[in-house]
Every structure is written in C-alpha cells, then in structure tokens.
Design an enzyme around this catalytic site. Structure first.
Site, PDB file in Angstrom:
ATOM      1  N   ASP A 116      -5.350  -0.501  -2.104  1.00  0.00           N
ATOM      2  CA  ASP A 116      -6.685  -1.639  -2.787  1.00  0.00           C
ATOM      3  C   ASP A 116      -8.242  -2.122  -2.416  1.00  0.00           C
ATOM      4  OD1 ASP A 116      -6.014  -5.566  -2.405  1.00  0.00           O
ATOM      5  OD2 ASP A 116      -4.962  -3.027  -1.147  1.00  0.00           O
ATOM      6  N   GLY A 124       0.468  -1.301  -0.026  1.00  0.00           N
ATOM      7  CA  GLY A 124      -0.216  -0.022   0.262  1.00  0.00           C
ATOM      8  C   GLY A 124       0.170   1.332  -0.349  1.00  0.00           C
ATOM      9  N   ASP A 173      -5.505   3.636   9.809  1.00  0.00           N
ATOM     10  CA  ASP A 173      -7.284   2.955   9.505  1.00  0.00           C
ATOM     11  C   ASP A 173      -7.545   2.473  11.576  1.00  0.00           C
ATOM     12  OD1 ASP A 173      -9.940   1.744   9.593  1.00  0.00           O
ATOM     13  OD2 ASP A 173      -9.555   0.755   7.938  1.00  0.00           O
ATOM     14  N   ARG A 232      -4.614   0.370  -6.981  1.00  0.00           N
ATOM     15  CA  ARG A 232      -4.186   0.429  -5.923  1.00  0.00           C
ATOM     16  C   ARG A 232      -3.534   1.778  -6.491  1.00  0.00           C
ATOM     17  NH1 ARG A 232      -1.958  -2.249  -1.717  1.00  0.00           N
ATOM     18  NH2 ARG A 232      -2.720  -4.488  -1.988  1.00  0.00           N
ATOM     19  N   LYS A 236      -8.258   6.859   8.273  1.00  0.00           N
ATOM     20  CA  LYS A 236      -9.320   6.804   8.800  1.00  0.00           C
ATOM     21  C   LYS A 236     -10.394   7.501   9.829  1.00  0.00           C
ATOM     22  CE  LYS A 236     -10.301   2.419   5.566  1.00  0.00           C
ATOM     23  NZ  LYS A 236     -10.849   1.901   6.202  1.00  0.00           N
ATOM     24  N   VAL A 279     -11.580   2.209   0.991  1.00  0.00           N
ATOM     25  CA  VAL A 279     -11.190   3.083   0.506  1.00  0.00           C
ATOM     26  C   VAL A 279     -10.397   2.720  -0.109  1.00  0.00           C
ATOM     27  CG1 VAL A 279     -12.099   5.761   1.780  1.00  0.00           C
ATOM     28  CG2 VAL A 279      -9.990   4.178   1.946  1.00  0.00           C
TER      29      VAL A 279
END
Length: 168
Positions: free
Chosen positions: A149, A35, A93, A155, A121, A143
């Site tokens: 992804d 990511g 997250d 991505r 987030k 998201v």
C-alpha cells in the site's frame, strides 16, 4: 512496473515450487497481514494439498512509507510446535519483519520455517533473512499494489507500481 500477467505467472510458479517441497508435510500457512492477503488469496487455491491456515500481524510501516519500530499486533493462534510453517508475505524489503517472524516461530517450536514472498526488492544490502520462494524481483523503490500500500491505499491493484522518484 510489473503487469498483472507477470504477477499471476509468478504466483503459479511459486505454487508449483511449494507443492514439491511441502505437499507431504501438512504445513501451517501463515499470512502476514495486511500485505500478504492478496498473495495468500491467489496462492492458496493452487496448493492442492492439505494445510492449515492462520495469520500474523506484524508491521514496521503502519501508514508510513519508511519502516520504523517493529509492532506485533497478532501472533499465530494455532500451535506451531513440531510443524512445518510457511509464511506468506507481499514483499521482502530490508528483511527485518520477516526475520522477526522467523525467530518467533522458531522460539515457539516450529520444526521448519519457510518464507514465500510475492516480491523482493534489490536493496543492494545483505538481509537478515532469505526467502525460500520468491515471485518477482523489484528495484529498490517504494512500490504498491498486490497487497502493498501507499498510506493504506491501493493494496487492491492487480499490478505492482512504484512511486515516482523525487527529482532533486
């Protein structure tokens, strides 16, 4: 949800903030794969000071849309003992993965660990780790884009999108 121009501006701001704090420390920069690769690739050219680059691969998602058990696939290959380490990731997250990375780096002897995330987030809950540098704030939805992804895809998008919410 978050246009490409907003992402670009956020990365430029983060680069300025990191430069102020870390330019004199010759940091080890760790990209969290997969990511963090888009964020890292856009951020590094804006960090105009010497640094070393490496990566870690840790995941709780795999190809799922819900986090599961933490899986370490690759630890840093460079020594972190006595170093300032900057961890770059796509999203903060729940914070479990980044907290585990920080704990591992401290256990390996890192002098200081900084965390920079492209996005965070708003989950409405406390998190076990706080980012030192944050790009954009996002609502608590799944998201994708900018390194994040959906089941392995998307991505590569320059914007950030959210999956449609199920209407019950």
């Amino acid at each position: 949800m978050c246009p490409a121009a907003t992402v670009t501006e956020a990365i430029a701001r983060i680069a300025r903030e990191i430069t102020v704090r870390l330019a004199e420390s010759f940091p080890l920069v760790l990209c969290v794969m997969r990511g963090g690769v888009i964020f890292t690739g856009q951020l590094l050219p804006q960090l105009r000071f010497p640094l070393e680059l490496d990566y870690v691969e840790v995941t709780r998602y795999g190809v799922e849309t819900r986090g599961g058990e933490l899986s370490w696939r690759m630890a840093p290959s460079r020594a972190v003992t006595g170093r300032a380490v900057l961890v770059l990731d796509d999203v903060l997250d729940e914070g479990h993965t980044l907290a585990a990375i920080r704990e591992k780096l401290v256990a390996l002897g890192a002098n200081r660990v900084f965390i920079a995330v492209l996005s965070e987030k708003d989950t409405g809950r406390s998190k076990p780790v706080k980012a030192d540098f944050t790009g954009v704030k996002l609502p608590n939805r799944y998201v994708f884009g900018c390194g994040m992804d959906v089941k392995g895809a998307w991505r590569n998008l320059p914007e950030i999108y959210a999956l449609k919410e199920d209407k019950e």
